[in-house]
Structure formats: C-alpha cells, structure tokens
Motif scaffolding. Structure first.
Motif, short mmCIF file in Angstrom:
data_model
loop_
_atom_site.label_atom_id
_atom_site.label_comp_id
_atom_site.label_asym_id
_atom_site.label_seq_id
_atom_site.Cartn_x
_atom_site.Cartn_y
_atom_site.Cartn_z
N LEU A 81 12.52 106.01 -59.43
CA LEU A 81 12.17 105.19 -58.28
C LEU A 81 12.53 103.74 -58.59
O LEU A 81 12.17 103.22 -59.65
CB LEU A 81 10.68 105.28 -57.97
CG LEU A 81 10.15 106.63 -57.50
CD1 LEU A 81 8.64 106.57 -57.31
CD2 LEU A 81 10.83 107.08 -56.21
N LEU A 82 13.21 103.12 -57.67
CA LEU A 82 13.51 101.70 -57.74
C LEU A 82 12.75 101.04 -56.60
O LEU A 82 12.98 101.35 -55.43
CB LEU A 82 15.01 101.47 -57.59
CG LEU A 82 15.51 100.02 -57.58
CD1 LEU A 82 15.22 99.34 -58.91
CD2 LEU A 82 17.00 99.97 -57.26
N LEU A 83 11.81 100.17 -56.93
CA LEU A 83 10.98 99.51 -55.93
C LEU A 83 11.48 98.09 -55.71
O LEU A 83 11.60 97.32 -56.66
CB LEU A 83 9.52 99.47 -56.39
CG LEU A 83 8.93 100.80 -56.90
CD1 LEU A 83 7.48 100.60 -57.32
CD2 LEU A 83 9.04 101.88 -55.84
N ILE A 84 11.76 97.76 -54.47
CA ILE A 84 12.30 96.43 -54.13
C ILE A 84 11.56 95.89 -52.92
O ILE A 84 11.44 96.58 -51.89
CB ILE A 84 13.81 96.49 -53.82
CG1 ILE A 84 14.61 97.03 -55.01
CG2 ILE A 84 14.31 95.11 -53.41
CD1 ILE A 84 14.69 96.11 -56.20
N ASP A 85 11.06 94.67 -53.01
CA ASP A 85 10.40 94.05 -51.87
C ASP A 85 11.42 93.67 -50.79
O ASP A 85 12.58 93.36 -51.09
CB ASP A 85 9.62 92.81 -52.30
CG ASP A 85 8.29 93.15 -52.95
OD1 ASP A 85 7.88 94.34 -52.90
OD2 ASP A 85 7.65 92.24 -53.52
N ALA A 86 10.96 93.67 -49.55
CA ALA A 86 11.87 93.50 -48.41
C ALA A 86 12.20 92.05 -48.10
O ALA A 86 13.11 91.79 -47.31
CB ALA A 86 11.25 94.15 -47.17
N ASP A 87 11.48 91.10 -48.70
CA ASP A 87 11.62 89.70 -48.27
C ASP A 87 12.37 88.83 -49.26
O ASP A 87 12.36 87.60 -49.15
CB ASP A 87 10.25 89.09 -48.02
CG ASP A 87 9.36 89.09 -49.27
OD1 ASP A 87 9.77 89.65 -50.31
OD2 ASP A 87 8.25 88.52 -49.20
N LEU A 88 13.04 89.44 -50.23
CA LEU A 88 13.70 88.65 -51.28
C LEU A 88 14.86 87.84 -50.73
O LEU A 88 15.58 88.26 -49.83
CB LEU A 88 14.21 89.58 -52.38
CG LEU A 88 13.17 90.43 -53.12
CD1 LEU A 88 13.85 91.30 -54.16
CD2 LEU A 88 12.11 89.55 -53.76
N ARG A 115 11.13 86.92 -61.11
CA ARG A 115 11.89 86.11 -60.17
C ARG A 115 11.87 84.63 -60.53
O ARG A 115 10.96 84.15 -61.20
CB ARG A 115 11.33 86.30 -58.76
CG ARG A 115 11.43 87.73 -58.24
CD ARG A 115 10.95 87.80 -56.80
NE ARG A 115 9.54 87.45 -56.69
CZ ARG A 115 8.54 88.32 -56.66
NH1 ARG A 115 8.80 89.61 -56.79
NH2 ARG A 115 7.30 87.91 -56.52
N GLY A 116 12.86 83.93 -60.03
CA GLY A 116 12.98 82.51 -60.34
C GLY A 116 11.85 81.67 -59.81
O GLY A 116 11.55 80.61 -60.36
N ASN A 117 11.21 82.12 -58.72
CA ASN A 117 10.10 81.35 -58.17
C ASN A 117 8.75 82.00 -58.46
O ASN A 117 7.76 81.70 -57.78
CB ASN A 117 10.26 81.13 -56.66
CG ASN A 117 9.94 82.39 -55.85
OD1 ASN A 117 10.14 83.51 -56.32
ND2 ASN A 117 9.45 82.19 -54.63
N VAL A 179 16.70 84.71 -57.74
CA VAL A 179 16.02 85.49 -56.71
C VAL A 179 14.64 84.90 -56.46
O VAL A 179 13.94 84.50 -57.40
CB VAL A 179 15.88 86.97 -57.14
CG1 VAL A 179 15.19 87.78 -56.05
CG2 VAL A 179 17.25 87.56 -57.47
N ALA A 180 14.25 84.85 -55.19
CA ALA A 180 12.94 84.30 -54.83
C ALA A 180 12.28 85.18 -53.80
O ALA A 180 12.94 85.93 -53.06
CB ALA A 180 13.09 82.87 -54.30
N SER A 181 10.97 85.09 -53.76
CA SER A 181 10.18 85.73 -52.72
C SER A 181 9.44 84.62 -51.98
O SER A 181 8.68 83.88 -52.59
CB SER A 181 9.19 86.72 -53.33
OG SER A 181 8.39 87.31 -52.33
N PRO A 182 9.65 84.48 -50.68
CA PRO A 182 9.03 83.36 -49.97
C PRO A 182 7.51 83.45 -49.97
O PRO A 182 6.94 84.54 -49.89
CB PRO A 182 9.58 83.49 -48.54
CG PRO A 182 10.08 84.89 -48.43
CD PRO A 182 10.49 85.31 -49.80
N ALA A 183 6.88 82.33 -50.10
CA ALA A 183 5.41 82.28 -50.08
C ALA A 183 4.89 82.75 -48.73
O ALA A 183 5.54 82.58 -47.69
CB ALA A 183 4.93 80.87 -50.36
N LYS A 184 3.71 83.36 -48.75
CA LYS A 184 3.13 83.83 -47.49
C LYS A 184 2.89 82.68 -46.52
O LYS A 184 2.93 82.86 -45.30
CB LYS A 184 1.82 84.58 -47.79
CG LYS A 184 2.03 85.92 -48.48
CD LYS A 184 0.71 86.62 -48.71
CE LYS A 184 0.91 88.02 -49.30
NZ LYS A 184 1.55 87.98 -50.62
N SER A 185 2.63 81.48 -47.05
CA SER A 185 2.42 80.33 -46.16
C SER A 185 3.70 79.97 -45.41
O SER A 185 3.64 79.43 -44.30
CB SER A 185 1.94 79.13 -46.98
OG SER A 185 2.89 78.79 -47.99
#
Length: 225
Positions: A81-88, A115-117, A179-185
């Motif tokens: 299984l490779l798990l990847i978040d959708a918002d990267l 991730r970088g962030n 690679v970054a994942s945007p903050a929920k804010s």
C-alpha cells in the motif's frame, strides 16, 4: 523485491488540489492501481479524480480519514500500500519513486515522507510521526479493519505507528524538501483551520494517549537516526 502496489488517496473537498497529485500518481511506472477514497466531498473531487484516470470509491456521508482509509484498504489488493495525501503541492514522480524504493529494495520494511513544510521540530528530529505519505506491506494493516472503524477520525497514523513498532519493522524516512501540505487555515480559513487542527490533536491523543505518542516519537527517532 516487487509485487503489486495499490496507491490509496483519501480526499475530502480537494477538487482544486487533487488533480496535480493524481497527475503524478496515475501512470507512474511503479504504481499498479490508484484508488481515491472520496470521503463525502461536495466540490467535485470525485469527478476530477475520474478525469485524471483514478478509480474512485465514494463514501457518503463524510466518515473521517481513518474510516476512509479503512474502506480503501478493504477495497485494495496486492502486496503493498502506498498512502498519499490528496492536497500535496510540489509532488513529483521522483518523490514517489524515492518513497517506494527503500521498501522494494529491502533496505526498510516501511517508509515515511518528511515534507519540506513539516513542523520544524519534526524536521530537526528527522521524522514526522503522523506523516500521511507511507509505503507499507498490505498485510500489516489489512487484518485490523475492525479496529480502524473504532478509532477517532484522525487516529490512523498513530495506530499504524503502533503496528510498525510492535512488529519491529525497520522504517526509512524519505525527505521531500520540495513537497508541502497546505495548512488547514489556508484551506478552510483561519478559525476553521485552527479548530480542525485542535480536533486532530484531540483525536490523536484519544487514539493512543499522550505518553504513547511521546514513546512513538522517541522510538521512531532512534530508529531512523
């Protein structure tokens, strides 16, 4: 070592971001199947995913990330299984390859992204213990679907950590500086984002307890250094 890799992408209202992620995953030479679990989205996420060439499993109503992943695991097949978040943002095919290779080459049993962030503390320690991007054997998590259904919405990663550590699996951390994942804010607005972050922390602590979380961080840090 090879075997079939199923990539699971849990998503909730990610129509504006998931297309770029799927553009990297769909057609990647090391991924055999890409399955998006659309967790009660109301913004066209499923349609974007289908147009990108991914399979889509739609859940209604929203069930939270843990239960969405449980449904995806139940619908998956193959060895990995490779798990990847959708918002990267910034994800490339090379990043995906780097996450997969340590496991396929036998240098590690599981891999996690950094991730970088990611929070500065996690980058200093060298591991993000709640990273949403992982490569793991399907047999590690598939027998525990009932347990997943009883967890809080954001209890998946710490539950998976417990399985990894209890089985003595060797982790590899793959740094993704671009690679970054945007903050929920950013995605939901300041106050809604802060509330979501608070609820996520509460879920994590409900799933394991504060001392268990600390123990996981310490043990993972020691293993990857």
């Amino acid at each position: 070592m090879r075997g079939k890799i199923t990539c699971l992408v849990p998503a909730h209202d990610e129509a504006t971001r998931i297309g770029a992620v799927l553009g990297v995953l769909v057609g990647h030479s090391m991924i055999d199947r890409v399955l998006v679990i659309d967790d009660g989205s109301q913004d066209g996420t499923a349609e974007v995913a289908r147009k990108a060439g991914a399979e889509v499993l739609r859940l209604v109503p929203n069930r939270g990330k843990t239960r969405a992943l449980a449904q995806g695991i139940a619908a998956s097949d193959g060895d990995w299984l490779l798990l990847i978040d959708a918002d990267l943002t910034g994800l490339t095919a090379a990043d995906v390859t780097q996450l997969v290779w340590p496991v396929l080459e036998g240098r590690a049993d599981v891999s996690l992204s950094l991730r970088g962030n990611a929070p500065r503390l996690w980058r200093w320690l060298g591991v993000d213990y709640i990273s949403g991007e992982r490569m793991l054997p399907r047999t590690l998590i598939a027998p525990h679907l009932t347990a997943l259904d009883s967890l809080p919405k954001f209890g998946f990663e710490v539950f998976l950590n417990r399985l990894m550590l209890n089985h003595g699996l060797r982790p590899a951390v793959v740094r993704w500086p671009g690679v970054a994942s945007p903050a929920k804010s950013v995605k939901r607005g300041f106050w809604r984002g802060m509330a979501s972050d608070g609820l996520m922390i509460v879920d994590i602590l409900r799933a394991t307890g504060p001392m268990t979380v600390l123990n996981q961080i310490v043990r993972l840090t020691r293993q990857v250094r």
